[in-house]
Write an enzyme that holds these catalytic residues in place. Structure first.
Site, PDB file in Angstrom:
ATOM      1  N   ARG A  80     119.781  22.661  12.366  1.00  0.00           N
ATOM      2  CA  ARG A  80     118.374  23.039  13.080  1.00  0.00           C
ATOM      3  C   ARG A  80     118.174  24.531  12.598  1.00  0.00           C
ATOM      4  NH1 ARG A  80     118.202  25.712  18.509  1.00  0.00           N
ATOM      5  NH2 ARG A  80     115.815  25.470  19.162  1.00  0.00           N
ATOM      6  N   HIS A 124     109.942  29.383  17.234  1.00  0.00           N
ATOM      7  CA  HIS A 124     111.245  30.247  17.757  1.00  0.00           C
ATOM      8  C   HIS A 124     110.787  31.691  17.820  1.00  0.00           C
ATOM      9  CE1 HIS A 124     115.740  29.844  18.000  1.00  0.00           C
ATOM     10  NE2 HIS A 124     115.398  31.141  18.571  1.00  0.00           N
ATOM     11  N   GLU A 169     112.861  27.361  24.026  1.00  0.00           N
ATOM     12  CA  GLU A 169     112.917  28.418  25.071  1.00  0.00           C
ATOM     13  C   GLU A 169     111.786  29.034  25.677  1.00  0.00           C
ATOM     14  OE1 GLU A 169     116.345  30.967  24.499  1.00  0.00           O
ATOM     15  OE2 GLU A 169     117.687  29.358  24.322  1.00  0.00           O
ATOM     16  N   ASN A 295     119.625  24.082  25.613  1.00  0.00           N
ATOM     17  CA  ASN A 295     120.227  25.759  25.243  1.00  0.00           C
ATOM     18  C   ASN A 295     121.100  25.944  26.089  1.00  0.00           C
ATOM     19  OD1 ASN A 295     118.811  25.152  22.781  1.00  0.00           O
ATOM     20  ND2 ASN A 295     117.823  27.084  23.089  1.00  0.00           N
ATOM     21  N   TYR A 297     124.150  28.495  27.848  1.00  0.00           N
ATOM     22  CA  TYR A 297     125.315  29.565  27.199  1.00  0.00           C
ATOM     23  C   TYR A 297     126.268  29.964  28.518  1.00  0.00           C
ATOM     24  CZ  TYR A 297     123.109  30.267  23.107  1.00  0.00           C
ATOM     25  OH  TYR A 297     122.545  30.021  21.566  1.00  0.00           O
ATOM     26  N   GLU A 348     121.560  24.330  21.437  1.00  0.00           N
ATOM     27  CA  GLU A 348     122.078  25.828  21.142  1.00  0.00           C
ATOM     28  C   GLU A 348     123.417  25.930  22.116  1.00  0.00           C
ATOM     29  OE1 GLU A 348     119.944  29.420  21.130  1.00  0.00           O
ATOM     30  OE2 GLU A 348     118.253  28.434  20.117  1.00  0.00           O
TER      31      GLU A 348
HETATM   32  N1  LIG Z   1     120.715  35.681  23.368  1.00  0.00           N
HETATM   33  N2  LIG Z   1     120.946  34.947  22.777  1.00  0.00           N
HETATM   34  C1  LIG Z   1     121.719  34.072  21.702  1.00  0.00           C
HETATM   35  C2  LIG Z   1     120.493  33.045  21.314  1.00  0.00           C
HETATM   36  C3  LIG Z   1     119.449  33.390  20.726  1.00  0.00           C
HETATM   37  O1  LIG Z   1     120.173  34.247  19.451  1.00  0.00           O
HETATM   38  C4  LIG Z   1     118.616  32.370  20.274  1.00  0.00           C
HETATM   39  O2  LIG Z   1     117.240  32.818  19.446  1.00  0.00           O
HETATM   40  C5  LIG Z   1     117.762  31.821  21.415  1.00  0.00           C
HETATM   41  O3  LIG Z   1     117.216  30.635  21.084  1.00  0.00           O
HETATM   42  C6  LIG Z   1     118.724  31.812  22.577  1.00  0.00           C
HETATM   43  O4  LIG Z   1     119.071  33.081  23.398  1.00  0.00           O
HETATM   44  C7  LIG Z   1     120.197  32.488  22.793  1.00  0.00           C
END
Ligand SMILES: N#[N+]C[C@@H]1[C@@H](O)[C@H](O)[C@@H](O)[C@@H]2O[C@H]12
Length: 442
Positions: A80, A124, A169, A295, A297, A348
């Site tokens: 990705r 992105h 996001e 995504n 976390y 993610e």
């Molecule tokens: N912070 N953090 C890690 C990660 C970031 O590095 C990614 O670019 C985003 O898509 C998402 O926020 C997650």
């Protein structure tokens, strides 16, 4: 901790790794690339914790072949990545830069030559700066420019790309960027942020229509960052606060995309800050999609006083995020219960920890445990009937972590920014054992 193996996942399940253009490419002025809002943001004093930028990053623009070999060595089936809009269309509208498209064509063909499925993200976060000069995502025109940029990429790369995600996001690209101000362009205006959110969703819908026309055989979807949201106590006040946070963070994007409506409870709370919605907007936004990228976390523990709670019996990553694997299965089961869903990809999931190089090794046991426990929750959700088609570890390699610069390492692969050496961490070796395992005869 339950040990998971390839047998815990369906035969069709895809394992991958993920990155994004601004975080790894560098070469921010090469071959006709125009400036993005992140190039501008990084030059504003105090915006980036270590004063760095993506000017060099992981120098992926020049090291892409080495990096594709690295990805292939991990035994994953997919990669990705994202396309930098300012490489393809330096001003965000009008002329296309063929050298920019040439780079992504080389990259995609390189993936295919190595048996890697390309999973492309169109946006992105690296918006061409000239579009921000006239309002950025708060300007409705950006939605239409985005659809034309999508057309240019799809016309060049076609169905060599297996999967096109429109956005990554949108909550970060709007609320975090136009209201909270932690991300580019660093504004603090809720009305602008809600307008940006609406135009990102509108741009998604317009781009889906274009992609359906140009690459009808590709899978088309989008990617949301979603949290498992828990009230701090059983009090009605905390429960109400959690419901609102779920509405403002999760449902503000899920409902337009999957139901064609904004959540009424949150809409009412926003008063005059709500976005201008034109009659056909929500029908455009709710275009059917082939997948939803999630995504995940951590979770949010919410109390009525607005304070984020930090349960003392939990562990935390270097980002200060609670390690809460159960939140992933809770979230997936909630999505299944509340929405009519396309197949899901975990686009993610991963963790930052303070990694130290020991010779040519990084013994990142905490990251192995994080991945192991979260993947176990994905397997559990699949067993409970949630259609999850794949998982992408964030991230392939350490990279530019936005406002944290290079101070946070999320990679399975350690990057020595001094000499750009890539070094597989223990987590990469562990992930290879899972992702690269022979699919069991069913
Ligand atoms: N912070 N953090 C890690 C990660 C970031 O590095 C990614 O670019 C985003 O898509 C998402 O926020 C997650």
């Amino acid at each position: 901790m339950t040990i998971i193996t390839r047998k815990d996942f369906p035969e069709y399940f895809t394992f991958g790794v993920a990155t994004s253009s601004y975080q790894i490419e560098g070469a921010t002025s090469a071959d006709g690339r125009g400036p993005s809002i992140w190039d501008t943001f990084c030059r504003e004093p105090g915006r980036i914790s270590d004063g760095s930028s993506g000017d060099v990053a992981c120098d992926h623009y020049h090291r892409w072949e080495e990096d594709l070999e690295l990805i292939s060595s991990l035994g994953v089936q997919a990669y990705r990545f994202s396309v930098a809009w300012p490489r393809v269309q330096p001003t965000g509208s009008g002329d296309i830069n063929p050298l920019g498209l040439d780079f992504y064509e080389r990259l995609v063909d390189g993936m295919l030559e190595r048996g890697l499925d390309p999973y492309l993200t169109l946006y992105h976060w690296d918006l061409p700066q000239p579009l921000q000069d006239v309002g950025g995502w708060a300007n409705r025109d950006t939605a239409y420019h985005f659809a034309e940029y999508a057309r240019a990429v799809a016309e060049r790369l076609g169905e060599r790309v297996k999967s096109y995600a429109t956005l990554n996001e949108p909550w970060c690209s709007s609320i975090l960027s136009y209201q909270i101000g932690e991300h580019a362009p660093g504004l603090r205006n809720r009305k602008l942020a809600l307008a940006a959110a609406h135009h990102l969703l509108l741009g998604h819908g317009e781009a889906v229509k274009v992609l359906r026309e140009v690459v009808p055989g590709a899978a088309i979807g989008t990617v949301l960052n979603l949290n498992a949201i828990t009230p701090a106590t059983s009090s009605e006040q905390d429960a109400a606060a959690a419901r609102f946070e779920d509405g403002a963070f999760n449902r503000w994007f899920l409902d337009p995309l999957l139901r064609g409506e904004y959540p009424a409870d949150v809409w009412e709370a926003y008063g005059d800050d709500v976005p201008q919605v034109q009659p056909d907007d929500l029908e455009t936004i709710r275009q059917p999609i082939d997948f939803l990228g999630v995504n995940y976390y951590s979770r949010s523990v919410v109390s009525a006083d607005g304070q984020q709670q930090r349960p003392s019996d939990s562990s935390y990553t270097d980002m200060g995020w609670e390690v809460y694997p159960q939140g992933l299965s809770d979230l997936l089961l909630r999505l299944k219960a509340d929405y009519t869903l396309p197949p899901i990809y975990i686009t993610e999931n991963g963790a930052a920890y303070k990694d130290t190089l020991e010779g040519s090794a990084v013994h990142d046991a905490e990251r192995v445990a994080y991945l192991q426990t979260h993947l176990a929750e994905v397997a559990s959700a699949v067993r409970q009937g949630v259609k999850v088609n794949g998982y992408f570890a964030w991230s392939l390699m350490d990279n530019f972590e936005w406002a944290h610069g290079y101070s946070k390492r999320f990679g399975l692969v350690y990057v020595d920014y001094g000499d750009q050496q890539r070094i597989l961490k223990d987590s990469a070796l562990w992930y290879r054992g899972l992702a690269g395992a022979k699919v069991p005869e069913l």
